[in-house]
Design a protein around this motif. Structure first.
Motif, PDB file in Angstrom:
ATOM      1  N   GLN A  46      64.291  86.640 -14.586  1.00 17.47           N
ATOM      2  CA  GLN A  46      65.518  87.314 -14.156  1.00 17.47           C
ATOM      3  C   GLN A  46      66.998  86.798 -15.106  1.00 17.47           C
ATOM      4  O   GLN A  46      67.452  87.749 -15.524  1.00 17.47           O
ATOM      5  CB  GLN A  46      65.651  87.453 -12.615  1.00 17.47           C
ATOM      6  CG  GLN A  46      64.714  88.406 -12.098  1.00 17.47           C
ATOM      7  CD  GLN A  46      65.041  88.169 -10.536  1.00 17.47           C
ATOM      8  OE1 GLN A  46      65.318  87.171  -9.918  1.00 17.47           O
ATOM      9  NE2 GLN A  46      64.836  89.217  -9.850  1.00 17.47           N
ATOM     10  N   SER A  47      66.729  85.737 -14.849  1.00 19.68           N
ATOM     11  CA  SER A  47      68.158  84.933 -15.578  1.00 19.68           C
ATOM     12  C   SER A  47      68.055  85.209 -17.057  1.00 19.68           C
ATOM     13  O   SER A  47      69.035  85.437 -17.664  1.00 19.68           O
ATOM     14  CB  SER A  47      68.226  83.351 -15.205  1.00 19.68           C
ATOM     15  OG  SER A  47      68.257  83.044 -13.945  1.00 19.68           O
ATOM     16  N   PHE A  48      66.845  84.912 -17.586  1.00 18.53           N
ATOM     17  CA  PHE A  48      66.703  85.341 -18.994  1.00 18.53           C
ATOM     18  C   PHE A  48      66.919  86.612 -19.412  1.00 18.53           C
ATOM     19  O   PHE A  48      67.895  86.996 -20.395  1.00 18.53           O
ATOM     20  CB  PHE A  48      65.386  84.683 -19.606  1.00 18.53           C
ATOM     21  CG  PHE A  48      65.147  84.877 -21.029  1.00 18.53           C
ATOM     22  CD1 PHE A  48      65.659  84.344 -21.794  1.00 18.53           C
ATOM     23  CD2 PHE A  48      64.452  86.163 -21.464  1.00 18.53           C
ATOM     24  CE1 PHE A  48      65.495  84.403 -23.359  1.00 18.53           C
ATOM     25  CE2 PHE A  48      64.038  86.377 -22.724  1.00 18.53           C
ATOM     26  CZ  PHE A  48      64.911  85.555 -23.615  1.00 18.53           C
ATOM     27  N   GLY A  49      66.547  87.666 -18.699  1.00 22.18           N
ATOM     28  CA  GLY A  49      66.791  88.990 -18.845  1.00 22.18           C
ATOM     29  C   GLY A  49      68.210  89.252 -18.854  1.00 22.18           C
ATOM     30  O   GLY A  49      68.749  90.055 -19.712  1.00 22.18           O
ATOM     31  N   LEU A  50      68.717  88.749 -18.019  1.00 19.97           N
ATOM     32  CA  LEU A  50      70.345  89.147 -17.761  1.00 19.97           C
ATOM     33  C   LEU A  50      71.010  88.397 -18.550  1.00 19.97           C
ATOM     34  O   LEU A  50      72.084  89.104 -19.250  1.00 19.97           O
ATOM     35  CB  LEU A  50      70.767  88.737 -16.241  1.00 19.97           C
ATOM     36  CG  LEU A  50      70.130  89.395 -15.079  1.00 19.97           C
ATOM     37  CD1 LEU A  50      70.784  88.893 -13.685  1.00 19.97           C
ATOM     38  CD2 LEU A  50      70.857  90.905 -15.125  1.00 19.97           C
ATOM     39  N   THR A  51      70.773  87.480 -19.188  1.00 17.08           N
ATOM     40  CA  THR A  51      71.558  86.467 -20.282  1.00 17.08           C
ATOM     41  C   THR A  51      71.419  87.296 -21.554  1.00 17.08           C
ATOM     42  O   THR A  51      72.240  87.645 -22.236  1.00 17.08           O
ATOM     43  CB  THR A  51      70.807  85.232 -20.392  1.00 17.08           C
ATOM     44  OG1 THR A  51      71.182  84.552 -19.124  1.00 17.08           O
ATOM     45  CG2 THR A  51      71.642  84.506 -21.600  1.00 17.08           C
TER      46      THR A  51
END
Length: 184
Positions: A46-51
């Motif tokens: 999720q963090s990677f996608g949001l980044t």
């Protein structure tokens, strides 16, 4: 060595409690580790996608950085947003973190009782405290029943998962507190 039959019965019951607590705490710690891994993996995805979405949106602010007429360029933020949304839904449906916490709490309760059972001979070395030993072993049985009732059920599917994890790690004890097993 004590030859009193009642002492032998008490000793056998302590051993059964010790074994039950050991197997259960190990299984629950292993599952807690498994679910924490899954929860962390979802969090990182999720963090990677949001980044990536944020970087994408910031890069579109610069004229000429990305071609605007390409359909892939226009669709990418939407696809990434859908993926992050699906991961969020998966997180809430499977509740990996909640399962990890529940299994870890159960394992810690089993571990506490395991430690008490492990030390029983120090507390009751001979026949002089036989009645106290009988009461304590009954108390431990009640505690074990309470923990078993409150702990998450370990289905055959979960036991296969535990065995698969242990096989993956070369049958090593992957649970917490494994250093205490070496005392045997």
């Amino acid at each position: 060595m004590n030859t009193d039959p009642l002492y032998k019965q008490i000793e056998d019951e302590f051993r059964r409690h010790l074994e039950d607590c050991h197997d259960s705490k190990q299984a629950h710690f292993d599952l807690a580790d498994y679910y924490y891994e899954k929860a962390n993996m979802l969090y990182y995805l999720q963090s990677f996608g949001l980044t990536v979405i944020t970087a994408w949106l910031l890069s579109t602010q610069f004229e000429g950085f990305l071609p605007k007429d390409n359909s892939i360029v226009r669709a990418t933020p939407t696809v990434l947003a859908i993926i992050v949304s699906v991961l969020t839904i998966v997180e809430h449906v499977f509740r990996f973190k909640d399962k990890a916490v529940t299994h870890e709490q159960a394992a810690k309760r089993y571990h506490t009782l395991w430690r008490s059972c492990k030390n029983w001979k120090t507390d009751f070395p001979n026949n002089s405290t036989l009645e106290q030993a009988r009461l304590i072993v009954q108390n431990y049985r009640e505690q074990l029943n309470d923990i078993n009732r409150d702990a998450p059920h370990l289905s055959s599917v979960l036991w296969r998962k535990i065995n698969k994890m242990r096989t993956k790690f070369g049958n090593k004890d992957v649970s917490k507190y494994s250093f205490e097993e070496e005392e045997k």
